[in-house]
Design a protein around this motif. Structure first.
Motif, PDB file in Angstrom:
ATOM      1  N   ALA A  13       0.842  -1.196   0.000  1.00 48.27           N
ATOM      2  CA  ALA A  13       0.000   0.000   0.000  1.00 48.27           C
ATOM      3  C   ALA A  13       0.875   1.243   0.000  1.00 48.27           C
ATOM      4  O   ALA A  13       1.794   1.364   0.821  1.00 48.27           O
ATOM      5  CB  ALA A  13      -0.932   0.002   1.205  1.00 48.27           C
ATOM      6  N   THR A  16      -1.059   8.293  -2.128  1.00 47.92           N
ATOM      7  CA  THR A  16      -1.082   9.281  -3.187  1.00 47.92           C
ATOM      8  C   THR A  16      -0.697  10.635  -2.577  1.00 47.92           C
ATOM      9  O   THR A  16      -0.670  10.783  -1.354  1.00 47.92           O
ATOM     10  CB  THR A  16      -2.480   9.375  -3.804  1.00 47.92           C
ATOM     11  OG1 THR A  16      -3.391   9.843  -2.784  1.00 47.92           O
ATOM     12  CG2 THR A  16      -2.950   8.014  -4.315  1.00 47.92           C
ATOM     13  N   GLY A  19      -3.336  11.629  -0.186  1.00 48.69           N
ATOM     14  CA  GLY A  19      -3.278  10.880   1.060  1.00 48.69           C
ATOM     15  C   GLY A  19      -2.168  11.357   1.970  1.00 48.69           C
ATOM     16  O   GLY A  19      -2.340  11.445   3.187  1.00 48.69           O
ATOM     17  N   ASP A  32      -7.881   6.418  10.648  1.00 46.90           N
ATOM     18  CA  ASP A  32      -7.504   6.597   9.252  1.00 46.90           C
ATOM     19  C   ASP A  32      -6.157   7.312   9.133  1.00 46.90           C
ATOM     20  O   ASP A  32      -5.286   6.906   8.359  1.00 46.90           O
ATOM     21  CB  ASP A  32      -8.588   7.350   8.479  1.00 46.90           C
ATOM     22  CG  ASP A  32      -9.005   8.653   9.133  1.00 46.90           C
ATOM     23  OD1 ASP A  32      -8.548   8.946  10.261  1.00 46.90           O
ATOM     24  OD2 ASP A  32      -9.806   9.392   8.515  1.00 46.90           O
ATOM     25  N   LEU A  69      -9.140   0.903   5.577  1.00 41.54           N
ATOM     26  CA  LEU A  69      -8.366   0.869   4.332  1.00 41.54           C
ATOM     27  C   LEU A  69      -9.267   1.064   3.127  1.00 41.54           C
ATOM     28  O   LEU A  69      -8.922   1.804   2.184  1.00 41.54           O
ATOM     29  CB  LEU A  69      -7.620  -0.464   4.233  1.00 41.54           C
ATOM     30  CG  LEU A  69      -6.788  -0.655   2.963  1.00 41.54           C
ATOM     31  CD1 LEU A  69      -5.686   0.391   2.881  1.00 41.54           C
ATOM     32  CD2 LEU A  69      -6.200  -2.068   2.919  1.00 41.54           C
ATOM     33  N   TYR A  70     -10.425   0.427   3.129  1.00 46.81           N
ATOM     34  CA  TYR A  70     -11.367   0.564   2.017  1.00 46.81           C
ATOM     35  C   TYR A  70     -11.817   2.008   1.860  1.00 46.81           C
ATOM     36  O   TYR A  70     -11.877   2.539   0.742  1.00 46.81           O
ATOM     37  CB  TYR A  70     -12.570  -0.345   2.271  1.00 46.81           C
ATOM     38  CG  TYR A  70     -13.641  -0.259   1.207  1.00 46.81           C
ATOM     39  CD1 TYR A  70     -13.444  -0.809  -0.047  1.00 46.81           C
ATOM     40  CD2 TYR A  70     -14.867   0.367   1.472  1.00 46.81           C
ATOM     41  CE1 TYR A  70     -14.430  -0.735  -1.021  1.00 46.81           C
ATOM     42  CE2 TYR A  70     -15.850   0.450   0.514  1.00 46.81           C
ATOM     43  CZ  TYR A  70     -15.631  -0.108  -0.738  1.00 46.81           C
ATOM     44  OH  TYR A  70     -16.610  -0.019  -1.693  1.00 46.81           O
ATOM     45  N   GLN A  73      -9.066   4.026   0.307  1.00 46.58           N
ATOM     46  CA  GLN A  73      -8.962   3.742  -1.125  1.00 46.58           C
ATOM     47  C   GLN A  73     -10.047   4.486  -1.901  1.00 46.58           C
ATOM     48  O   GLN A  73      -9.782   5.055  -2.971  1.00 46.58           O
ATOM     49  CB  GLN A  73      -9.080   2.239  -1.378  1.00 46.58           C
ATOM     50  CG  GLN A  73      -7.853   1.444  -0.972  1.00 46.58           C
ATOM     51  CD  GLN A  73      -8.045  -0.038  -1.232  1.00 46.58           C
ATOM     52  OE1 GLN A  73      -8.951  -0.677  -0.689  1.00 46.58           O
ATOM     53  NE2 GLN A  73      -7.190  -0.594  -2.071  1.00 46.58           N
ATOM     54  N   ARG A  74     -11.252   4.469  -1.381  1.00 43.81           N
ATOM     55  CA  ARG A  74     -12.363   5.159  -2.058  1.00 43.81           C
ATOM     56  C   ARG A  74     -12.104   6.657  -2.162  1.00 43.81           C
ATOM     57  O   ARG A  74     -12.519   7.316  -3.113  1.00 43.81           O
ATOM     58  CB  ARG A  74     -13.671   4.911  -1.301  1.00 43.81           C
ATOM     59  CG  ARG A  74     -14.203   3.490  -1.394  1.00 43.81           C
ATOM     60  CD  ARG A  74     -14.792   3.196  -2.765  1.00 43.81           C
ATOM     61  NE  ARG A  74     -15.894   4.090  -3.093  1.00 43.81           N
ATOM     62  CZ  ARG A  74     -17.171   3.864  -2.779  1.00 43.81           C
ATOM     63  NH1 ARG A  74     -17.497   2.763  -2.109  1.00 43.81           N
ATOM     64  NH2 ARG A  74     -18.117   4.706  -3.128  1.00 43.81           N
ATOM     65  N   GLY A  76      -9.259   7.978  -2.612  1.00 40.98           N
ATOM     66  CA  GLY A  76      -8.100   8.214  -3.453  1.00 40.98           C
ATOM     67  C   GLY A  76      -6.843   8.536  -2.672  1.00 40.98           C
ATOM     68  O   GLY A  76      -5.905   9.132  -3.224  1.00 40.98           O
ATOM     69  N   VAL A  78      -5.009   6.087  -0.971  1.00 43.45           N
ATOM     70  CA  VAL A  78      -4.124   4.926  -0.953  1.00 43.45           C
ATOM     71  C   VAL A  78      -4.272   4.169  -2.263  1.00 43.45           C
ATOM     72  O   VAL A  78      -5.374   4.049  -2.805  1.00 43.45           O
ATOM     73  CB  VAL A  78      -4.460   3.987   0.226  1.00 43.45           C
ATOM     74  CG1 VAL A  78      -3.590   2.730   0.183  1.00 43.45           C
ATOM     75  CG2 VAL A  78      -4.270   4.701   1.553  1.00 43.45           C
ATOM     76  N   SER A  79      -3.151   3.683  -2.781  1.00 41.40           N
ATOM     77  CA  SER A  79      -3.176   2.825  -3.962  1.00 41.40           C
ATOM     78  C   SER A  79      -2.346   1.585  -3.680  1.00 41.40           C
ATOM     79  O   SER A  79      -1.524   1.564  -2.750  1.00 41.40           O
ATOM     80  CB  SER A  79      -2.629   3.564  -5.192  1.00 41.40           C
ATOM     81  OG  SER A  79      -1.274   3.934  -4.992  1.00 41.40           O
ATOM     82  N   GLY A  80      -2.551   0.536  -4.469  1.00 42.03           N
ATOM     83  CA  GLY A  80      -1.829  -0.711  -4.278  1.00 42.03           C
ATOM     84  C   GLY A  80      -0.782  -0.916  -5.349  1.00 42.03           C
ATOM     85  O   GLY A  80      -0.953  -0.518  -6.505  1.00 42.03           O
TER      86      GLY A  80
END
Length: 211
Positions: A13, A16, A19, A32, A69-70, A73-74, A76, A78-80
């Motif tokens: 993880a 961005t 983030g 968070d 985490l979800y 991600q929603r 924007g 965090v990215s994998g």
């Protein structure tokens, strides 16, 4: 919703720029932000596990950690990534000037602590950097004294201050950054470029040392 979430343990993880900004621009201690700060320190080097995710987010269960985490991600934040990466070579002090220069449309930026002492600079001469850092310390103090008015009465979420030209473009801006117990002020000459990956790299480097 939590029962339908699952973790892809093959992913690393990474944050961005948005983030990274959310993680360091406030003193909030919610799960968070705790997770984001941990990802800044370790996300590119350690693959996610449910136990690690729960520990980093300071939640009570793996399901709650996955929900955090979800949500990130929603948003924007965090990215994998399928590949990990090691910590960049070189000391923090040697890397900061280039990272700071990338955050300004004019290549001028400095990092100061909240006591008004500059830590690193790019594009500013030593004498100017000292004076600007002292000004940054005064601005941080001003913001703290009027935090109730700005944050509660007026409902302003932003904590940055700026000197702007008649067209509304920033000529010099001051951005408080909070990493654990350590506070900094990022001062940018000209138009800020906080959406650049250099901002993520800078906050990662600072978090590894101070968060």
């Amino acid at each position: 919703m939590d029962s339908t979430l699952s973790l892809n343990g093959a992913l690393y993880a990474e944050l961005t720029p948005a983030g990274a900004w959310y993680a360091v621009s406030t003193r909030d201690e919610g799960s968070d932000r705790q997770l984001l700060l941990q990802l800044l320190q370790h996300g590119g080097e350690l693959a996610l596990t449910e136990a690690r995710l729960q520990q980093w987010s300071t939640t009570d269960s793996p399901a709650q950690a996955l929900a955090v985490l979800y949500r990130l991600q929603r948003l924007g934040f965090v990215s994998g990534s399928l590949t990990g990466r090691s910590e960049p070579a070189g000391s923090l002090e040697s890397r900061l000037p280039a990272l700071l220069a990338a955050l300004s449309g004019e290549g001028r930026a400095l990092l100061a602590d909240d006591n008004g002492l500059y830590y690193a600079t790019a594009g500013f001469r030593h004498e100017a950097a000292e004076q600007i850092a002292a000004l940054a310390g005064d601005i941080v103090s001003l913001g703290r004294r009027h935090a109730r008015l700005l944050n509660q009465n007026l409902g302003l979420g932003a904590q940055a201050w700026a000197l702007i030209d008649p067209a509304g473009h920033a000529e010099l801006s001051f951005h408080p950054l909070y990493l654990g117990r350590q506070s900094f002020v990022l001062v940018i000459g000209g138009q800020p470029r906080l959406g650049d990956n250099a901002f993520v790299a800078m906050t990662e480097a600072l978090c590894r040392r101070y968060a």
